[in-house]
Design a protein around this motif. Structure first.
Motif, PDB file in Angstrom:
ATOM      1  N   ASN A  33       0.629  -1.144  -0.114  1.00 43.65           N
ATOM      2  CA  ASN A  33      -0.015  -0.027  -0.032  1.00 43.65           C
ATOM      3  C   ASN A  33       0.889   1.361  -0.019  1.00 43.65           C
ATOM      4  OD1 ASN A  33      -2.851  -1.154   0.000  1.00 43.65           O
ATOM      5  ND2 ASN A  33      -2.213  -2.031   2.000  1.00 43.65           N
ATOM      6  N   SER A  84       0.927   5.745   5.386  1.00 40.53           N
ATOM      7  CA  SER A  84      -0.234   6.619   5.458  1.00 40.53           C
ATOM      8  C   SER A  84      -1.004   6.201   6.601  1.00 40.53           C
ATOM      9  CB  SER A  84      -1.144   6.681   4.077  1.00 40.53           C
ATOM     10  OG  SER A  84      -1.510   5.569   3.945  1.00 40.53           O
ATOM     11  N   PRO A  86      -4.384   5.572   6.706  1.00 41.67           N
ATOM     12  CA  PRO A  86      -5.088   4.495   6.473  1.00 41.67           C
ATOM     13  C   PRO A  86      -4.774   3.168   6.500  1.00 41.67           C
ATOM     14  CG  PRO A  86      -5.633   6.441   4.723  1.00 41.67           C
ATOM     15  CD  PRO A  86      -4.522   6.601   5.670  1.00 41.67           C
ATOM     16  N   SER A  89      -4.540   2.002   9.853  1.00 40.09           N
ATOM     17  CA  SER A  89      -5.528   1.558  10.390  1.00 40.09           C
ATOM     18  C   SER A  89      -5.763  -0.061  10.039  1.00 40.09           C
ATOM     19  CB  SER A  89      -6.757   2.460   9.975  1.00 40.09           C
ATOM     20  OG  SER A  89      -8.017   2.021  10.397  1.00 40.09           O
ATOM     21  N   ALA A  90      -5.605  -0.166   8.650  1.00 41.99           N
ATOM     22  CA  ALA A  90      -5.643  -1.521   8.223  1.00 41.99           C
ATOM     23  C   ALA A  90      -4.885  -2.608   8.806  1.00 41.99           C
ATOM     24  CB  ALA A  90      -5.539  -1.665   6.560  1.00 41.99           C
ATOM     25  N   THR A  93      -6.333  -3.200  12.127  1.00 40.23           N
ATOM     26  CA  THR A  93      -7.422  -4.161  12.118  1.00 40.23           C
ATOM     27  C   THR A  93      -6.987  -5.698  12.051  1.00 40.23           C
ATOM     28  OG1 THR A  93      -8.774  -2.448  11.177  1.00 40.23           O
ATOM     29  CG2 THR A  93      -9.514  -4.732  10.447  1.00 40.23           C
TER      30      THR A  93
END
Length: 148
Positions: A33, A84, A86, A89-90, A93
């Motif tokens: 990513n 980044s 996001p 956050s992934a 999770t």
């Protein structure tokens, strides 16, 4: 991209295959990513600070596949990376859903790589209260900054 440091405690298994899979999947998520993994460090198997209740989905305490024999120890590892928010956050999770992860924490070490490098450089600077003695073969006193 901000720089982060992740410290994680995973269940101890007799083989290192589950730990390698966890390391590969975590670093691949960051790399795929647009992030960069700066370092991966395995700290080894250590005693857990206390009995960890992580729920039935994760298998209870800190034991691995061998039941009560592996309780009380865990595999500690860390990863330094930049990505980044996001992607972070992934990653959180994914670690939350992984049954082999007991605990983890992510710390933001800085906003940019050059900012972190400058901070580390300043902390390693040594300042002397007096001049150093003359160097061998030189008649004049050497400046402390030249010696570093």
């Amino acid at each position: 991209m901000p720089l982060y440091e992740l410290v994680c405690i995973a269940k101890h298994h007799t083989s290192l295959a589950p730990l390698h899979q966890l390391l590969r999947s975590s670093s691949a998520l960051v790399a795929q990513n647009g992030g960069v993994v700066r370092s991966l460090d395995h700290w080894g198997t250590r005693n857990l600070p206390n009995r960890m209740k992580v729920g039935k989905r994760r298998g209870g305490g800190g034991g691995g596949e061998d039941g009560a024999q592996g309780r009380g120890v865990g595999d500690y590892w860390s990863m330094r990376f930049d990505c980044s928010p996001p992607v972070l956050s992934a990653l959180n999770t994914r670690l939350r859903l992984d049954p082999s992860v007991l605990r983890w924490t992510t710390l933001k070490t800085g906003a940019r790589l050059d900012q972190v490098a400058a901070d580390a450089g300043e902390s390693r600077t040594v300042r002397f209260a007096r001049d150093l003695p003359p160097a061998a073969g030189q008649g004049e006193r050497a400046d402390a900054w030249d010696r570093l």
